[in-house]
Design a protein around this motif. Structure first.
Motif, PDB file in Angstrom:
ATOM      1  N   LYS A 304      28.064   1.998   8.729  1.00 46.34           N
ATOM      2  CA  LYS A 304      29.520   1.848   8.770  1.00 46.34           C
ATOM      3  C   LYS A 304      29.980   0.640   7.946  1.00 46.34           C
ATOM      4  O   LYS A 304      31.087   0.144   8.124  1.00 46.34           O
ATOM      5  N   ASN A 305      29.130   0.191   7.048  1.00 50.41           N
ATOM      6  CA  ASN A 305      29.443  -0.941   6.162  1.00 50.41           C
ATOM      7  C   ASN A 305      29.762  -2.228   6.918  1.00 50.41           C
ATOM      8  O   ASN A 305      30.489  -3.090   6.410  1.00 50.41           O
ATOM      9  N   CYS A 306      29.253  -2.351   8.131  1.00 53.59           N
ATOM     10  CA  CYS A 306      29.408  -3.602   8.881  1.00 53.59           C
ATOM     11  C   CYS A 306      28.337  -4.595   8.420  1.00 53.59           C
ATOM     12  O   CYS A 306      27.213  -4.204   8.100  1.00 53.59           O
ATOM     13  N   ARG A 307      28.703  -5.865   8.414  1.00 56.42           N
ATOM     14  CA  ARG A 307      27.771  -6.887   7.960  1.00 56.42           C
ATOM     15  C   ARG A 307      27.132  -7.611   9.142  1.00 56.42           C
ATOM     16  O   ARG A 307      27.722  -7.716  10.218  1.00 56.42           O
ATOM     17  N   ILE A 308      25.940  -8.131   8.902  1.00 53.71           N
ATOM     18  CA  ILE A 308      25.257  -8.973   9.880  1.00 53.71           C
ATOM     19  C   ILE A 308      25.259 -10.406   9.368  1.00 53.71           C
ATOM     20  O   ILE A 308      24.905 -10.668   8.214  1.00 53.71           O
ATOM     21  N   ILE A 309      25.676 -11.321  10.245  1.00 50.72           N
ATOM     22  CA  ILE A 309      25.673 -12.748   9.930  1.00 50.72           C
ATOM     23  C   ILE A 309      24.695 -13.435  10.882  1.00 50.72           C
ATOM     24  O   ILE A 309      24.825 -13.307  12.100  1.00 50.72           O
ATOM     25  N   ILE A 310      23.716 -14.115  10.341  1.00 48.04           N
ATOM     26  CA  ILE A 310      22.800 -14.898  11.166  1.00 48.04           C
ATOM     27  C   ILE A 310      23.402 -16.292  11.317  1.00 48.04           C
ATOM     28  O   ILE A 310      23.650 -16.982  10.323  1.00 48.04           O
ATOM     29  N   SER A 311      23.646 -16.697  12.559  1.00 46.19           N
ATOM     30  CA  SER A 311      24.371 -17.943  12.807  1.00 46.19           C
ATOM     31  C   SER A 311      23.498 -18.994  13.490  1.00 46.19           C
ATOM     32  O   SER A 311      22.350 -18.727  13.858  1.00 46.19           O
ATOM     33  N   SER A 312      24.076 -20.184  13.635  1.00 44.95           N
ATOM     34  CA  SER A 312      23.435 -21.319  14.330  1.00 44.95           C
ATOM     35  C   SER A 312      22.167 -21.797  13.634  1.00 44.95           C
ATOM     36  O   SER A 312      21.231 -22.277  14.275  1.00 44.95           O
ATOM     37  N   ILE A 313      22.138 -21.690  12.322  1.00 46.14           N
ATOM     38  CA  ILE A 313      20.970 -22.144  11.557  1.00 46.14           C
ATOM     39  C   ILE A 313      21.030 -23.659  11.406  1.00 46.14           C
ATOM     40  O   ILE A 313      22.048 -24.210  10.993  1.00 46.14           O
ATOM     41  N   ASN A 314      19.945 -24.329  11.756  1.00 47.08           N
ATOM     42  CA  ASN A 314      19.903 -25.784  11.613  1.00 47.08           C
ATOM     43  C   ASN A 314      18.799 -26.197  10.640  1.00 47.08           C
ATOM     44  O   ASN A 314      18.116 -25.348  10.050  1.00 47.08           O
ATOM     45  N   ALA A 315      18.612 -27.492  10.495  1.00 48.33           N
ATOM     46  CA  ALA A 315      17.645 -28.003   9.519  1.00 48.33           C
ATOM     47  C   ALA A 315      16.226 -27.561   9.844  1.00 48.33           C
ATOM     48  O   ALA A 315      15.433 -27.268   8.943  1.00 48.33           O
ATOM     49  N   ALA A 316      15.895 -27.506  11.133  1.00 48.54           N
ATOM     50  CA  ALA A 316      14.544 -27.089  11.529  1.00 48.54           C
ATOM     51  C   ALA A 316      14.275 -25.646  11.113  1.00 48.54           C
ATOM     52  O   ALA A 316      13.168 -25.307  10.679  1.00 48.54           O
ATOM     53  N   HIS A 317      15.289 -24.792  11.239  1.00 46.36           N
ATOM     54  CA  HIS A 317      15.121 -23.396  10.820  1.00 46.36           C
ATOM     55  C   HIS A 317      14.915 -23.304   9.309  1.00 46.36           C
ATOM     56  O   HIS A 317      14.069 -22.538   8.831  1.00 46.36           O
ATOM     57  N   LEU A 318      15.695 -24.074   8.562  1.00 50.77           N
ATOM     58  CA  LEU A 318      15.559 -24.042   7.099  1.00 50.77           C
ATOM     59  C   LEU A 318      14.158 -24.450   6.660  1.00 50.77           C
ATOM     60  O   LEU A 318      13.663 -23.990   5.628  1.00 50.77           O
ATOM     61  N   ALA A 319      13.528 -25.302   7.456  1.00 53.73           N
ATOM     62  CA  ALA A 319      12.211 -25.815   7.081  1.00 53.73           C
ATOM     63  C   ALA A 319      11.111 -24.768   7.226  1.00 53.73           C
ATOM     64  O   ALA A 319      10.089 -24.846   6.531  1.00 53.73           O
ATOM     65  N   VAL A 320      11.306 -23.778   8.110  1.00 56.57           N
ATOM     66  CA  VAL A 320      10.205 -22.848   8.393  1.00 56.57           C
ATOM     67  C   VAL A 320      10.524 -21.386   8.113  1.00 56.57           C
ATOM     68  O   VAL A 320       9.617 -20.555   8.079  1.00 56.57           O
ATOM     69  N   ILE A 321      11.799 -21.048   7.916  1.00 55.75           N
ATOM     70  CA  ILE A 321      12.168 -19.641   7.761  1.00 55.75           C
ATOM     71  C   ILE A 321      12.764 -19.392   6.379  1.00 55.75           C
ATOM     72  O   ILE A 321      13.625 -20.137   5.920  1.00 55.75           O
ATOM     73  N   LYS A 322      12.307 -18.353   5.730  1.00 58.91           N
ATOM     74  CA  LYS A 322      12.855 -17.949   4.440  1.00 58.91           C
ATOM     75  C   LYS A 322      14.035 -17.012   4.690  1.00 58.91           C
ATOM     76  O   LYS A 322      13.855 -15.842   5.019  1.00 58.91           O
ATOM     77  N   LEU A 323      15.228 -17.549   4.531  1.00 61.22           N
ATOM     78  CA  LEU A 323      16.421 -16.765   4.851  1.00 61.22           C
ATOM     79  C   LEU A 323      16.526 -15.504   4.007  1.00 61.22           C
ATOM     80  O   LEU A 323      17.033 -14.474   4.468  1.00 61.22           O
ATOM     81  N   ASP A 324      16.061 -15.575   2.765  1.00 62.98           N
ATOM     82  CA  ASP A 324      16.198 -14.412   1.887  1.00 62.98           C
ATOM     83  C   ASP A 324      15.339 -13.238   2.339  1.00 62.98           C
ATOM     84  O   ASP A 324      15.516 -12.115   1.861  1.00 62.98           O
ATOM     85  N   LYS A 325      14.419 -13.479   3.280  1.00 62.84           N
ATOM     86  CA  LYS A 325      13.572 -12.401   3.793  1.00 62.84           C
ATOM     87  C   LYS A 325      14.174 -11.733   5.032  1.00 62.84           C
ATOM     88  O   LYS A 325      13.662 -10.719   5.502  1.00 62.84           O
ATOM     89  N   ILE A 326      15.242 -12.304   5.570  1.00 64.59           N
ATOM     90  CA  ILE A 326      15.858 -11.762   6.781  1.00 64.59           C
ATOM     91  C   ILE A 326      16.832 -10.649   6.397  1.00 64.59           C
ATOM     92  O   ILE A 326      17.647 -10.821   5.493  1.00 64.59           O
ATOM     93  N   PRO A 327      16.782  -9.499   7.070  1.00 66.08           N
ATOM     94  CA  PRO A 327      17.707  -8.401   6.751  1.00 66.08           C
ATOM     95  C   PRO A 327      19.117  -8.680   7.278  1.00 66.08           C
ATOM     96  O   PRO A 327      19.536  -8.167   8.312  1.00 66.08           O
ATOM     97  N   ALA A 328      19.822  -9.547   6.570  1.00 68.13           N
ATOM     98  CA  ALA A 328      21.187  -9.918   6.955  1.00 68.13           C
ATOM     99  C   ALA A 328      22.016 -10.108   5.695  1.00 68.13           C
ATOM    100  O   ALA A 328      21.475 -10.294   4.601  1.00 68.13           O
ATOM    101  N   ASN A 329      23.330 -10.075   5.864  1.00 65.91           N
ATOM    102  CA  ASN A 329      24.233 -10.186   4.714  1.00 65.91           C
ATOM    103  C   ASN A 329      24.680 -11.610   4.441  1.00 65.91           C
ATOM    104  O   ASN A 329      24.859 -12.006   3.285  1.00 65.91           O
TER     105      ASN A 329
END
Length: 395
Positions: A304-329
């Motif tokens: 239905k062309n709805c987007r997913i937004i991953i929220s509440s990302i902090n510095a610790a998340h940026l250090a260990v998670i590759k955001l470009d690999k997450i299936p989100a818009n």
């Protein structure tokens, strides 16, 4: 050391041990990575992946191949180079036993179903691929820590009477008394900020006051998830009314992943006519707990062309998670001093995925906005933008 002299290893947990065993004689082996995690949603169901594992084990056992299931549901088969039956023949047989899936299509010019590694020359590539999957934090035990149940609530100091009282209050309350709206703006530091969306969220302070419980809601993960999940159904039922408002052009609504798999949500989505842009904000901890559910949500909402937004990302998340690999818009990053210490990482991320996929949240001052602009961010949420708008009005 050869694999056949070793005791059978548990395919679900012992792949890293197997790699340690064969590394000294890696040139004697080949490995096949089956990309079963890329199957369509229906074929990725656990029972179907387990069936694929059983079939692969059966088919490759005559040539003493050991098959393992990785944490992302890919399969790996390790085989001696001098196998009496060709690997290609076994792969072809495996394909014939599996349910129809686009990735199995023989017409593909490049077969995306599997990758063969000659471990004599490609050991590092293979080992790195396996370790990246097995050690990825999104497949770790954080899943157990983020999915609250009644038992866990009680364990964490919330008794049954309190739970019953909370549910009674929320069931009989008006969602509007807790619901808040905050605008999201596009701003490049030159032109006047332009409103692009409205973010709907629950006021934790209003909930705290209404429920009259001593424990801070935000301090108890289980309680927070329990309360917000209870209110998700009301939010879902209220969305059609919000979408009909002329003053709201683009809605961002918070939701728990578990609520997306409910009949209430499916009924809403079925009736949603795509008349206004709609995005759903999912907390990154919820995603880390249920990465498979996010994939399902991404496929479902995309219809239905709805987007997913991953929220509440902090510095610790940026250090260990590759955001470009997450299936989100879109990704919503919470402003904080530690985040601003990672300016180079933010700039690199923007260069990689685009500024249009990032929102800097909780920008409370003009200085916060300026810091985001210096990183290349162009979408902001918080009182800092309001202050800039008021300043422009006064001038």
């Amino acid at each position: 050391m050869t694999i056949e002299n070793e005791q059978p290893l548990d395919p679900s947990t012992e792949i890293l041990t197997a790699l340690d065993h064969i590394k000294p004689t890696a040139s004697s082996f080949k490995a096949i990575m089956f990309h079963t995690s890329k199957f369509t949603l229906f074929n990725r169901e656990p029972k179907r992946i387990d069936f694929a594992l059983e079939e692969a084990t059966r088919i490759f056992s005559p040539i003493k191949g050991l098959v393992y299931k990785l944490k992302n549901h890919n399969l790996v088969c390790i085989i001696q180079r001098n196998a009496v039956i060709s690997i290609e023949r076994c792969i072809s047989q495996l394909k014939r036993t599996l349910p129809a899936d686009p990735i199995l299509n023989e017409g593909h010019k490049k077969d995306g179903f599997y990758t063969v590694f000659d471990l004599g020359t490609q050991w590092e590539d293979f080992a790195e691929a396996v370790h990246e999957i097995e050690n990825d934090p999104i497949y770790s035990s954080v899943k157990k820590q983020a999915d609250g149940t009644t038992t866990q609530l009680i364990t964490n100091g919330i008794n049954l009477d309190t739970l019953a009282n909370i549910e009674k209050i929320l069931t009989n309350s008006n969602l509007l008394s807790y619901l808040r709206r905050q605008p999201i703006y596009w701003y490049d530091g030159k032109d006047k900020p332009r409103k692009i969306a409205s973010h709907l969220f629950l006021s934790m302070q209003a909930l705290q006051d209404s429920l009259a419980i001593s424990d801070p809601i935000m301090a108890n993960t289980w309680l927070f998830k329990h309360i917000t999940t209870l209110l998700d159904k009301q939010t879902i039922n209220f969305l059609p009314q919000l979408l009909s408002h002329n003053s709201i052009e683009n809605i961002h609504a918070n939701i728990n992943l578990r609520s997306i798999v409910t009949p209430a949500f499916h009924k809403f989505l079925h009736n949603y006519n795509k008349d206004k842009p709609l995005s759903f904000c999912i907390d990154i901890v919820d995603y880390m707990a249920h990465p498979d559910v996010l994939e399902f949500a991404h496929d479902l909402l995309g219809q239905k062309n709805c987007r997913i937004i991953i929220s509440s990302i902090n510095a610790a998340h940026l250090a260990v998670i590759k955001l470009d690999k997450i299936p989100a818009n879109v990704f919503k990053i919470n402003w904080s001093p530690p985040i601003m210490e990672r300016k180079d990482d933010l700039k690199a991320l923007i260069k990689e995925i685009g500024a249009y996929r990032l929102i800097l949240h909780r920008c409370e001052t003009e200085q916060d906005i300026q810091a985001g602009l210096e990183c290349g961010i162009e979408q902001f949420q918080g009182f800092g933008i309001d202050k800039i708008l008021k300043k422009d009005t006064i001038e």
